[in-house]
Scaffold this motif. Sequence first.
Motif, PDB file in Angstrom:
ATOM      1  N   THR A 185       0.962  -1.257   0.077  1.00 11.16           N
ATOM      2  CA  THR A 185       0.199  -0.097  -0.092  1.00 11.16           C
ATOM      3  C   THR A 185       0.792   1.258   0.082  1.00 11.16           C
ATOM      4  OG1 THR A 185      -0.302   0.147   2.308  1.00 11.16           O
ATOM      5  CG2 THR A 185      -1.952  -1.376   1.283  1.00 11.16           C
ATOM      6  N   PHE A 212      -7.848  -8.434   5.548  1.00 12.65           N
ATOM      7  CA  PHE A 212      -8.500  -7.710   4.689  1.00 12.65           C
ATOM      8  C   PHE A 212      -8.869  -8.643   3.514  1.00 12.65           C
ATOM      9  CE2 PHE A 212      -5.569  -4.734   6.599  1.00 12.65           C
ATOM     10  CZ  PHE A 212      -6.442  -3.464   6.728  1.00 12.65           C
ATOM     11  N   HIS A 213      -9.875  -8.256   2.830  1.00 12.84           N
ATOM     12  CA  HIS A 213     -10.753  -8.899   1.638  1.00 12.84           C
ATOM     13  C   HIS A 213     -10.827  -7.925   0.360  1.00 12.84           C
ATOM     14  CE1 HIS A 213     -11.626 -12.661   4.287  1.00 12.84           C
ATOM     15  NE2 HIS A 213     -11.599 -11.735   5.244  1.00 12.84           N
ATOM     16  N   LEU A 214     -10.491  -8.664  -0.556  1.00  9.29           N
ATOM     17  CA  LEU A 214     -10.617  -8.090  -1.896  1.00  9.29           C
ATOM     18  C   LEU A 214     -12.231  -7.853  -2.133  1.00  9.29           C
ATOM     19  CD1 LEU A 214      -9.411  -6.819  -4.422  1.00  9.29           C
ATOM     20  CD2 LEU A 214      -9.408  -8.947  -5.432  1.00  9.29           C
ATOM     21  N   VAL A 238      -4.203  -9.906   1.595  1.00  8.03           N
ATOM     22  CA  VAL A 238      -5.359  -9.543   1.173  1.00  8.03           C
ATOM     23  C   VAL A 238      -6.010 -10.788   0.498  1.00  8.03           C
ATOM     24  CG1 VAL A 238      -6.883  -8.222  -0.715  1.00  8.03           C
ATOM     25  CG2 VAL A 238      -5.001  -7.082   0.330  1.00  8.03           C
ATOM     26  N   ARG A 239      -7.228 -11.154   1.076  1.00  7.16           N
ATOM     27  CA  ARG A 239      -7.617 -12.552   0.821  1.00  7.16           C
ATOM     28  C   ARG A 239      -8.597 -12.339  -0.405  1.00  7.16           C
ATOM     29  NH1 ARG A 239      -5.588 -12.874   5.206  1.00  7.16           N
ATOM     30  NH2 ARG A 239      -5.336 -14.712   6.584  1.00  7.16           N
ATOM     31  N   LEU A 259     -11.103  -2.632  -0.749  1.00  7.22           N
ATOM     32  CA  LEU A 259     -11.086  -3.975   0.271  1.00  7.22           C
ATOM     33  C   LEU A 259     -11.795  -3.442   1.430  1.00  7.22           C
ATOM     34  CD1 LEU A 259      -6.843  -3.422   0.765  1.00  7.22           C
ATOM     35  CD2 LEU A 259      -8.339  -5.029  -0.661  1.00  7.22           C
ATOM     36  N   TYR A 290     -11.979  -4.708   5.789  1.00 11.76           N
ATOM     37  CA  TYR A 290     -11.691  -5.315   6.882  1.00 11.76           C
ATOM     38  C   TYR A 290     -12.539  -6.319   7.659  1.00 11.76           C
ATOM     39  CZ  TYR A 290      -9.048  -6.430  10.878  1.00 11.76           C
ATOM     40  OH  TYR A 290      -8.134  -7.142  12.010  1.00 11.76           O
TER      41      TYR A 290
END
Length: 102
Positions: free
Chosen positions: A36, A92-94, A45-46, A72, A74
């Motif tokens: 970042t 964090f997830h995309l 990032v999942r 993203l 959280y």
Amino acid sequence: MKIQGQILSETDITTKSRTNPNTGEVTKSAVVRFLTFEPTEIIDVRVSDEMVKGGVLEALPKFIGKPFEVTLAYRAFSFADDNGKHVSMSGFHLIHLPSTEK
């Protein structure tokens, strides 16, 4: 949240396969090491199995070495596993990847 960053190399994209013990279904997800900008940080990032099925895994290599903006979320959640053990996860997830078409 929208954040600027980049993927530095192909090795920063890893896939995981999981087998559902009840159904035997195999699902594929991914984790991306994302650099970042402001603040500078490397985060994991999942990428969900639904997004992998949607083609995100094939699109990610097109962004390697190029700054881009992603969305993203959280997420923190917990549950009891099959043995009654408390399991908690966060990260964090995309949510959205920009289009690669111009």
